[in-house]
Design an enzyme around this catalytic site. Structure first.
Site, PDB file in Angstrom:
ATOM      1  N   CYS A  24       0.835  -1.214   0.000  1.00 17.12           N
ATOM      2  CA  CYS A  24       0.000   0.000   0.000  1.00 17.12           C
ATOM      3  C   CYS A  24       0.865   1.257   0.000  1.00 17.12           C
ATOM      4  CB  CYS A  24      -0.913  -0.002   1.232  1.00 17.12           C
ATOM      5  SG  CYS A  24      -1.869  -1.522   1.426  1.00 17.12           S
ATOM      6  N   GLY A  76       1.072   9.423  -6.802  1.00 18.96           N
ATOM      7  CA  GLY A  76       1.279   8.282  -7.688  1.00 18.96           C
ATOM      8  C   GLY A  76       2.751   8.164  -8.003  1.00 18.96           C
ATOM      9  N   TRP A  90      -5.607   2.484  -5.785  1.00 18.54           N
ATOM     10  CA  TRP A  90      -5.025   1.581  -6.789  1.00 18.54           C
ATOM     11  C   TRP A  90      -4.239   0.442  -6.134  1.00 18.54           C
ATOM     12  CZ3 TRP A  90      -7.819   3.736 -10.204  1.00 18.54           C
ATOM     13  CH2 TRP A  90      -7.843   5.110 -10.407  1.00 18.54           C
ATOM     14  N   TYR A 111      10.640   4.961   2.680  1.00 18.83           N
ATOM     15  CA  TYR A 111      10.715   5.270   1.249  1.00 18.83           C
ATOM     16  C   TYR A 111      12.150   5.370   0.756  1.00 18.83           C
ATOM     17  CZ  TYR A 111       9.580   7.064  -3.318  1.00 18.83           C
ATOM     18  OH  TYR A 111       9.468   7.209  -4.672  1.00 18.83           O
ATOM     19  N   ASN A 129      12.160  -1.333  -7.650  1.00 15.57           N
ATOM     20  CA  ASN A 129      13.077  -1.686  -8.731  1.00 15.57           C
ATOM     21  C   ASN A 129      13.013  -3.185  -9.019  1.00 15.57           C
ATOM     22  OD1 ASN A 129      14.075   0.895  -9.266  1.00 15.57           O
ATOM     23  ND2 ASN A 129      15.650   0.741  -7.688  1.00 15.57           N
ATOM     24  N   ARG A 141       9.648  -4.079 -10.686  1.00 13.96           N
ATOM     25  CA  ARG A 141       9.534  -3.742 -12.113  1.00 13.96           C
ATOM     26  C   ARG A 141       9.998  -4.890 -12.999  1.00 13.96           C
ATOM     27  NH1 ARG A 141      11.410   2.366 -10.652  1.00 13.96           N
ATOM     28  NH2 ARG A 141       9.296   3.090 -10.181  1.00 13.96           N
ATOM     29  N   GLU A 199       3.507   0.354 -11.072  1.00 12.62           N
ATOM     30  CA  GLU A 199       4.898   0.204 -10.612  1.00 12.62           C
ATOM     31  C   GLU A 199       5.848   1.093 -11.424  1.00 12.62           C
ATOM     32  OE1 GLU A 199       6.465  -3.398  -9.167  1.00 12.62           O
ATOM     33  OE2 GLU A 199       4.489  -4.314  -8.876  1.00 12.62           O
ATOM     34  N   THR A 234       5.187   4.515 -14.265  1.00  6.31           N
ATOM     35  CA  THR A 234       4.693   4.682 -15.629  1.00  6.31           C
ATOM     36  C   THR A 234       5.837   4.571 -16.642  1.00  6.31           C
ATOM     37  OG1 THR A 234       5.036   7.072 -15.642  1.00  6.31           O
ATOM     38  CG2 THR A 234       2.906   6.277 -14.796  1.00  6.31           C
TER      39      THR A 234
END
Length: 447
Positions: free
Chosen positions: A183, A190, A215, A290, A305, A308, A428, A430
């Site tokens: 979350c 975003g 989302w 973060y 990372n 992705r 994850e 754009t």
């Protein structure tokens, strides 16, 4: 991976497909997954089919996997085709994940791929997780992303940043039966995750969280949530902290989104109204959620990372799945006395698509291997995620056209791949964020 020593290959254990979803109480952990990769405490892997001499100068191709990985691929492929496949259209129409599919993933050990056997997992490699994600996506990208987020985000955060007590408490649950959710995103946060508004305030030995997330994948079915909240907004991103919570603590599902694609994968808005979480549920320390000044504390950045590469694998599998469904049809459908797939115009399109899929595959597995070898992989992950999402959309769109009117109908399932592909350019990170990341590496190298 070549690290100077050869690893012996352990016996392979493959579960009969007939036993899927019917695990007995006496079944050992070793038979929960279709294949068990050998345990290696240093996370090094030999990218070879057997155990040949690693002292030779011969380098392995990116198509070379261990025997265990090939067996895993085949096991997941059969599970996807025989168990997931028959339910894909119904789940898409109902926009709901079938509970038996979730149960089956756990019973096959596919929800704790990298987790240690001590914590109920398979203790396999990162590449094993990527293989599973790719194979599931060939049949249903919705099931694939559920497995991906659970493994590459939720499990990985606990494995890498959790205390021993946290790992002992949460990882067995995440390996055996409880779905996890990551979350981070919010209505106003975003791509710019630094601006998240969810707050956590200290109250004795607990934290009180207020805010909302948007989302959020897996959130409708999940029981365990990793929530990112800011404990000190004056410090900016240095106040962002990661908390573990369970649904029964009072997490509210405010809205379940109705989406273009990956409809069976739940995507919800979550509300936190005085959500009370104990001190011991902070992962990695206060303000380490973060990005921090030390590399070991970049939880969200580092994990995204890795994630992705998982999304790249999902998009890769999606493109291959659409290709596999449409191309055979072009050789059976005849016009003007010959199969439509043999006309030069279509034959060249098919050939081009095959090249593009292969290029996405090489980027994806190269990023995965670099991650396992301990090399930098941020740029490579961005490249893989960006390109695989481009190819997924392009190939799935072409697949519809190759099949003509039949491809446009829901009956074949080809059009679903195209609907599912669009999300690859969004979540994850754009496509523009991936290009920005790649550009920064290029600027650093050449300026």
């Amino acid at each position: 991976m070549l690290r100077g020593s050869v690893r012996s290959v352990s016996p392979l254990k493959i579960r009969p497909l007939a036993s899927l979803g019917t695990r007995g109480a006496s079944e050992t952990q070793a038979t929960r997954i279709g294949v068990r990769l050998p345990i290696n405490s240093q996370n090094s892997r030999a990218f070879s089919v057997s155990a040949p001499s690693m002292e030779s100068s011969t380098l392995n191709s990116l198509d070379t996997f261990t025997e265990e990985e090939e067996m895993l691929r085949e096991s997941v492929r059969r599970f996807a085709a025989d168990i997931v496949g028959p339910k894909v259209r119904e789940m898409d129409e109902k926009e709901r994940m079938d509970a038996d599919i979730i149960k089956g993933l756990f019973e096959q050990g596919l929800m704790g791929i990298e987790t240690s056997t001590e914590h109920g997992g398979a203790e396999s490699s990162f590449t094993a997780a990527i293989i599973a994600i790719e194979e599931l996506a060939k049949v249903d990208p919705s099931v694939s992303v559920m497995c991906d987020v659970h493994n590459t985000l939720v499990n990985t955060i606990l494995r890498k940043y959790g205390t021993k007590e946290q790992q002992d408490k949460w990882l067995p649950q995440l390996s055996e039966s409880k779905l996890g959710s990551f979350c981070l995103s919010e209505p106003a946060s975003g791509s710019d995750a630094f601006s998240l508004q969810t707050r956590a305030v200290k109250d004795g030995s607990h934290w009180i969280i207020n805010g909302s997330k948007m989302w959020i994948t897996n959130s409708y079915e999940a029981e365990i949530f990793l929530i990112f909240a800011n404990i000190d907004p004056s410090k900016g991103y240095k106040g962002i902290t990661c908390f573990i919570a369970t649904k029964d603590m009072g997490i509210q599902i405010a809205k379940k989104e109705e989406k273009l694609g990956i409809r069976a994968s739940s995507t919800c808005t979550l509300n936190f109204d005085d959500l009370r979480i104990p001190d011991e549920n902070i992962i990695g320390g206060e303000g380490k959620g973060y990005k921090a000044d030390t590399k070991s504390s970049q939880i969200a950045i580092e994990i995204l990372n890795e994630g992705r590469i998982g999304i790249a694998a999902q998009m890769l599998g999606l493109a291959q799945g659409a290709f596999d469904k449409a191309v055979p049809y072009t050789y059976t459908r005849q016009q003007f006395g010959q199969p439509v797939g043999t006309f030069q115009g279509m034959a060249f399109q098919i050939a081009q698509a095959a090249v593009e899929i292969e290029s996405a595959r090489l980027l994806t597995y190269n990023a995965a291997r670099r991650k396992e070898e301990g090399k930098s992989f941020t740029k490579e992950a961005a490249m893989a995620k960006y390109w695989a999402s481009v190819i997924a959309q392009r190939v799935s769109g072409q697949a519809i056209e190759w099949a003509g009117g039949v491809g446009f109908t829901r009956e074949t399932g080809i059009e679903k791949y195209w609907r599912d592909s669009k999300i690859g350019a969004i979540y994850e990170g754009t496509s523009n964020i991936q290009l920005q990341t790649i550009a920064k590496f290029i600027q650093k190298e050449y300026s």
